[in-house]
Design an enzyme around this catalytic site. Sequence first.
Site, PDB file in Angstrom:
ATOM      1  N   GLY A   2       0.832  -1.195   0.000  1.00  0.00           N
ATOM      2  CA  GLY A   2       0.000   0.000   0.000  1.00  0.00           C
ATOM      3  C   GLY A   2       0.864   1.241   0.000  1.00  0.00           C
ATOM      4  N   GLY A  25       0.644   5.915   0.123  1.00  0.00           N
ATOM      5  CA  GLY A  25      -0.126   7.145   0.242  1.00  0.00           C
ATOM      6  C   GLY A  25       0.756   8.322  -0.090  1.00  0.00           C
ATOM      7  N   GLY A  26       0.266   9.527   0.201  1.00  0.00           N
ATOM      8  CA  GLY A  26       1.004  10.712  -0.163  1.00  0.00           C
ATOM      9  C   GLY A  26       2.319  10.852   0.590  1.00  0.00           C
ATOM     10  N   MET A  27       2.404  10.289   1.799  1.00  0.00           N
ATOM     11  CA  MET A  27       3.589  10.467   2.629  1.00  0.00           C
ATOM     12  C   MET A  27       4.582   9.320   2.525  1.00  0.00           C
ATOM     13  SD  MET A  27       3.309  13.381   4.136  1.00  0.00           S
ATOM     14  CE  MET A  27       4.444  13.283   5.520  1.00  0.00           C
ATOM     15  N   GLY A  28       4.125   8.145   2.136  1.00  0.00           N
ATOM     16  CA  GLY A  28       5.069   7.039   2.130  1.00  0.00           C
ATOM     17  C   GLY A  28       4.511   5.745   1.593  1.00  0.00           C
ATOM     18  N   VAL A  75       4.063   1.372   2.338  1.00  0.00           N
ATOM     19  CA  VAL A  75       4.011   0.300   3.332  1.00  0.00           C
ATOM     20  C   VAL A  75       4.427  -0.997   2.657  1.00  0.00           C
ATOM     21  CG1 VAL A  75       2.558  -1.044   4.888  1.00  0.00           C
ATOM     22  CG2 VAL A  75       2.231   1.421   4.706  1.00  0.00           C
ATOM     23  N   ASP A 114      -8.109   9.666  14.906  1.00  0.00           N
ATOM     24  CA  ASP A 114      -8.394   9.326  13.504  1.00  0.00           C
ATOM     25  C   ASP A 114      -8.967   7.916  13.399  1.00  0.00           C
ATOM     26  OD1 ASP A 114      -8.567   9.866  10.779  1.00  0.00           O
ATOM     27  OD2 ASP A 114      -6.596   8.993  10.366  1.00  0.00           O
TER      28      ASP A 114
END
Length: 409
Positions: A24, A26-29, A31, A138
């Site tokens: 997976g 996302g915008g930051m990193g 996995v 969150d």
Amino acid sequence: MNAAPLSPEDPTELGGFELLGRVGHGGMGQVYLGESPGGEPAAVKVIKPSVVDSETRLRFAQEIEVLKTIWGPRIAAFLDADAEAEQPWLATEYIDGPDLRKHIHTHGPLPMVLAASLGATLAEALAGVHKQGLLHRDLKPANILLGPNGPKIIDFGLAVFTESSASLTAPNTVLGTPACMAPEQANGVKPLTAPVDVYALGAVLLYAASGHYPFQADNIHALFHLITKADAQPDLTGTPDELVPLLASMLSYDPQERPALPEVVKECRTVIEAQGLKIAQARRRLTAHTTTTEVRDTPLVPAVSPAPVDAAAFADLPTAMEPQPPGTTAPTVPLPQDGAPGYTPTVKAEPSVTGRDEQPAHPAPAPGTPPASQRGRERTGPGPQLRTSVQARRVAQQLREAYAQRAKF
């Protein structure tokens, strides 16, 4: 399911964890699925080089310190991390199961008793987090993994110490997932307190019981308007009558009107016991339900050649992160679904983490197999019969053989 192999630019090892493939991003990193020298599986979260700066490192270091502080049977365990590495990374417990968002998207809402069991389990877990002086901030369906030993909470990247005014968030900036965000959080109130997690849990349970969130809108601005409107009423349609009073109170606009987490546990127990069940029985049914529905939807594995195959042959880990871009996955053998931490802001009901909304292909049913329309329904008998059937044993053996031919170990 399919998983993406490592790209040429990906590291193959971090902090002693061998990286086996992408699960997976996302915008930051990114996995990865990793493995310790002793064979312990792990979800390894790595910050992208393009976004590594002093503020990102500071926020990542905060996440690491929070995870070191948190403990509990319903919390994904911290394994190791290095915020000062050239590529900052964080390794957490690998959980073999889908996230709640994906399960509901695939199988539909949980039966009433199972939703109440989920509520009791998560409320107790969050109460433990609060006792440790922390808020999650969150909580959402994608941050709840349905493992073989029951649900677990992941992704404390936005967690903060309660009653603390210290924050890395810029002024007038709101972080979190709008669909499950409490009104005071959406309004930028600081400091946040325990009721913010109670509201988010109410939104999660509403989604689990009905398949939708308290408020939905065409865009994020309209959604924030609904959430922060004092007289707006959450949409509880489709919710079992037994859960409506509890969810209505948890989703109250005024934080003071929301029940404390121990009261949520008590109310969920009352719902379960009114059905003639003990809380432990309901927990076992929840785990069996979320496990066997995934097993039923796993197609039989065809015979395969023992020729060498890329080491990334393992199942996707359901995560809140964005799916891999089209064309990056490689054919792999269907295996049980796994879980990894991550975060993607969501406004409406979130899409399938793999980007595929269709159901997995099913083999021709064996004699006596329930029709597809009955899949995912709660069993009333002594337990999931599929697990002890000849067909289940055959599937398990095929999965083991296929996985052994594709793994490096």
